[in-house]
Structure formats: structure tokens, C-alpha cells
Write a protein that holds these residues in place. Structure first.
Motif, PDB file in Angstrom:
ATOM      1  N   ILE A 151       0.906  -1.275  -0.144  1.00 23.07           N
ATOM      2  CA  ILE A 151      -0.054  -0.184   0.041  1.00 23.07           C
ATOM      3  C   ILE A 151       1.136   1.177  -0.057  1.00 23.07           C
ATOM      4  N   ILE A 152       2.107   1.210   0.918  1.00 16.52           N
ATOM      5  CA  ILE A 152       2.925   2.579   0.889  1.00 16.52           C
ATOM      6  C   ILE A 152       3.599   2.738  -0.575  1.00 16.52           C
ATOM      7  N   ALA A 153       3.747   1.438  -1.049  1.00 22.48           N
ATOM      8  CA  ALA A 153       4.672   1.812  -2.179  1.00 22.48           C
ATOM      9  C   ALA A 153       3.733   2.285  -3.669  1.00 22.48           C
ATOM     10  N   ARG A 154       2.246   1.858  -3.467  1.00 29.82           N
ATOM     11  CA  ARG A 154       1.385   2.452  -4.452  1.00 29.82           C
ATOM     12  C   ARG A 154       1.014   3.767  -4.105  1.00 29.82           C
ATOM     13  N   MET A 155       0.960   4.174  -2.921  1.00 28.05           N
ATOM     14  CA  MET A 155       0.731   5.690  -2.619  1.00 28.05           C
ATOM     15  C   MET A 155       1.873   6.403  -3.154  1.00 28.05           C
ATOM     16  N   LYS A 156       3.159   5.942  -2.872  1.00 27.92           N
ATOM     17  CA  LYS A 156       4.287   6.642  -3.483  1.00 27.92           C
ATOM     18  C   LYS A 156       4.131   6.781  -4.847  1.00 27.92           C
ATOM     19  N   ASP A 206      -9.209   4.236  -2.671  1.00 29.63           N
ATOM     20  CA  ASP A 206      -9.168   2.878  -2.040  1.00 29.63           C
ATOM     21  C   ASP A 206      -7.926   2.674  -1.697  1.00 29.63           C
ATOM     22  N   LEU A 207      -6.752   3.110  -1.758  1.00 24.91           N
ATOM     23  CA  LEU A 207      -5.587   3.039  -1.183  1.00 24.91           C
ATOM     24  C   LEU A 207      -5.571   3.677   0.409  1.00 24.91           C
ATOM     25  N   ASN A 208      -6.383   4.958   0.245  1.00 23.55           N
ATOM     26  CA  ASN A 208      -6.447   5.793   1.446  1.00 23.55           C
ATOM     27  C   ASN A 208      -7.074   4.912   2.701  1.00 23.55           C
ATOM     28  N   ASP A 303      -7.651  -4.632  -7.643  1.00 26.14           N
ATOM     29  CA  ASP A 303      -8.612  -3.568  -8.253  1.00 26.14           C
ATOM     30  C   ASP A 303      -7.496  -2.240  -8.577  1.00 26.14           C
ATOM     31  N   THR A 304      -6.564  -1.994  -7.681  1.00 25.47           N
ATOM     32  CA  THR A 304      -5.643  -0.824  -8.032  1.00 25.47           C
ATOM     33  C   THR A 304      -4.485  -1.218  -8.746  1.00 25.47           C
TER      34      THR A 304
END
Length: 348
Positions: A151-156, A206-208, A303-304
Motif C-alpha cells: 500500500i505504501i509503495a502504491r501511494m508513493k 481505495d488506497l487511503n 483493483d488498483t
């Protein structure tokens, strides 16, 4: 596959450190995927072969030693789908030469599943993944829950793509791209140009939800794409897992990451992802523990990921002019799969 001249293919001392000589083997290069690794099949006899792998150039010996510790312990703790690593004359499973890391393991037979594999065969792959997780759990049994590294990697990565994609939309395609790959890159770029802004907002939302949610973590495969579990025919005519291969991405994260990566690599996912993930989770629970939160996390990652992964491929090929040597076809196929997935997701 191409047969290689021993002296041209490798520094002469590499195989000697496993007590394998030029006279005792025939050496063939084999496809090694998209990671930048090189793999050779060393045939010693009709019934005995080894896989000699040169890790991607930038991989440190510390990183390879870490991965080897994890997979060796997984095999020792019962996951026999892990190929046996061989020890050099220096007492290590890693040999470093000219800053390149090499390993030798048993050659494993089998073929990956097709994108249109049956639910039963996909579930068999899930059982293989669960066996790896069960074997590696004890390595971090005392670790505190954390926010998923995925999740952290995708947000970055979303933030980085805000800067990279606009450049990739206007920059000409590199002339060295193979025609088939260039065609797929152009199609992907047009899809992203039209839909990325609205999809990005949905992905961010979704990530949040997971930004402050902690989940149990352990050493997982992280890139267990459908090509990374091999299958062989059973006596009953079905396919059963014969090996897990390619451990370049092993790190600590939630088991949900592997479940999402495996299930998400089949073409049927966009149309019926919930049903297939539900079946996969049920199969996983037959072999190892998985709670509802991890299932929900896996669903978010599925999904993301297809949109982020497609954006990654476009920036890699257009901005970073990444080359794939003899893997142009594999790169084109991987992008085509992602194009199919994001196109299907637009109908939902």
C-alpha cells in the motif's frame, strides 16, 4: 533455447565453484523473464540438470543472501516446491564474480498455467503459495503488525506518476522498440491519456482506506505472477504444482499481496474478480490462516494494480527507454494482459 560455447557464455571459474566442469555438462540459455536475470540449463546427464542463474546486475550480494536464507528455510520447513540450492566450495549458496551474483539450483520441470486456466488449477496455485507462507511464518512470528508495504509503495508511486505520465504522453516512442511492443505501448498510452485522471482518484480513495490500517506481515513472494508457479500433469489428467520459481522480490509484507498478485494475473479477473478471489481465499484457508481484513486488502490490491502497472510499463518504455534484450515478446504479452484488464475494468 540456444546452446552456448562454455567459454563465451561465462567466466570460466563460475561453475567450477560448484565442482561442475566444462566436460561434464552441456549449457543452454533459457528464457528468464523480465527481471534482467540470466538463466542457463546445465545438463549433466539424462536425468540430472541444474539451473545456473545470474541475478540482475544491480542486485547486491547481501540481498541475494537474504533471499536464499528465506527460501532455504522455507524448503527446510516443508515447502518442497522450492528448488534445492547448491553450496559452493566456499560454503555459500551465492558466488560473486565481477559484482555479479550467481546461484546454482536443481532444474525443475513444468509449465506455467495459461491466462484462461480453470478455477481448480488457480486454486492449486493458491495452495502452493499457502505452503510457502506456512513455512516462512516462523521467521517473523514476533513481528508487530504494520501498514502493508504494498500500500505504501502504491501511494508513493501515484505521486511519482503525476509527474511522469504527462511527459510519457507527449514524448515520442523510442525508435528501438520492437514493432509489436511499440504498438502495445501506444495503445496503453492512449487508454491512460483518456482515463487516468478519473481512475487515479478512485485508486487514491481505495488506497487511503489502508493508510492507517495495520496487518500481520511475514516474508512473502511479492511477485508470484502466474509464470512463477510451474505445473505438471497428474496421473488423473489435471495439472498440479511442481515448483515455485523466481524469488527476486521476496520481502516482508501481508500474505494478501501474494494472493492478489497470483489471482490478478489471470485474464478472467476483471469480469469476476470477487468470485475468483473468494474461491482463492477459501482454498488458502484450507492450508493456512487468512482473515477477512487480508481478503479485503487483496481485493484492493487487485483493483488498483492493473492501472498502476500499466502506467509503470508506459513510463519504463517511453521515458526510461528500458530494454528487454531477448524478452521483447514477453514484455509485449505482459502489457497486452494489462490492457485487457484495464479495458474490462472500464465496463464496471
Amino acid at each position: 533455447m540456444s546452446r552456448l560455447d562454455f567459454n563465451d557464455a561465462l567466466p570460466t571459474e563460475i561453475l567450477a565453484h560448484w565442482k561442475v566442469t566444462r566436460e561434464s555438462v552441456s549449457l543452454e540459455s533459457v528464457p528468464s523473464g523480465l527481471s534482467g536475470a540470466r538463466v542457463y540449463r546445465c545438463r549433466k546427464s539424462k536425468d540430472q540438470s541444474f539451473a545456473l542463474k545470474r541475478w540482475p546486475i544491480a542486485t547486491s550480494s547481501e540481498r541475494v543472501h537474504f533471499v536464499h536464507r528465506v527460501v532455504s528455510l522455507a524448503r527446510l520447513r516443508g515447502c518442497q516446491l522450492i528448488p534445492q540450492l547448491h553450496i559452493t566450495d566456499r560454503g555459500s549458496t551465492v558466488f560473486t564474480c565481477q559484482r555479479e551474483c550467481w546461484e546454482l539450483s536443481d532444474w525443475v520441470s513444468g509449465m506455467p498455467l495459461q491466462r484462461t486456466a480453470s478455477d481448480d488449477h488457480i486454486s492449486a496455485g493458491v495452495a502452493a503459495i499457502a505452503s510457502f507462507h506456512q513455512a516462512t511464518f516462523a521467521l517473523r512470528a514476533d513481528s508487530a503488525p504494520t501498514v502493508s508495504a504494498a500500500i505504501i509503495a502504491r501511494m508513493k508511486r501515484l505521486v511519482e506518476l503525476d509527474h511522469e505520465l504527462p511527459q510519457a504522453f507527449v514524448q515520442p516512442l523510442p525508435p528501438e522498440l520492437a514493432p509489436r511492443l511499440a504498438e502495445v505501448v501506444q495503445l496503453a498510452r492512449e487508454i491512460l491519456r483518456q482515463h487516468w485522471t478519473t481512475r487515479r482518484l478512485r485508486i487514491q480513495r481505495d488506497l487511503n482506506r489502508w493508510a492507517d490500517q495495520t496487518v500481520a506481515n511475514q516474508d512473502v513472494l511479492r511477485d508470484v505472477h502466474r509464470e512463477h508457479i510451474l505445473f505438471v500433469p497428474s496421473e488423473l489428467g489435471s495439472q498440479i504444482p511442481s515448483a515455485i520459481i523466481d524469488f527476486d522480490a521476496v520481502r516482508a509484507d501481508s500474505p494478501a499481496v501474494d494472493l492478489a498478485r497470483w489471482v490478478g494475473s489471470f485474464s478472467s479477473i476483471p469480469a469476476r474478480s470477487d468470485d475468483l478471489l473468494t474461491a482463492a481465499a477459501a482454498e488458502y484457508r484450507r492450508h493456512w490462516r487468512l482473515n477477512d481484513m487480508q481478503c479485503d486488502l487483496a481485493r484492493t490490491l487487485i483493483d488498483t494494480s492493473c492501472w498502476i502497472n500499466l502506467a509503470n510499463w508506459v513510463t519504463w518504455t517511453v521515458l526510461r527507454t528500458r530494454t528487454f534484450d531477448d524478452a521483447e515478446l514477453a514484455a509485449g504479452n505482459r502489457m497486452s494482459e494489462l490492457v485487457d484488464q484495464v479495458t474490462e475494468s472500464l465496463t464496471r
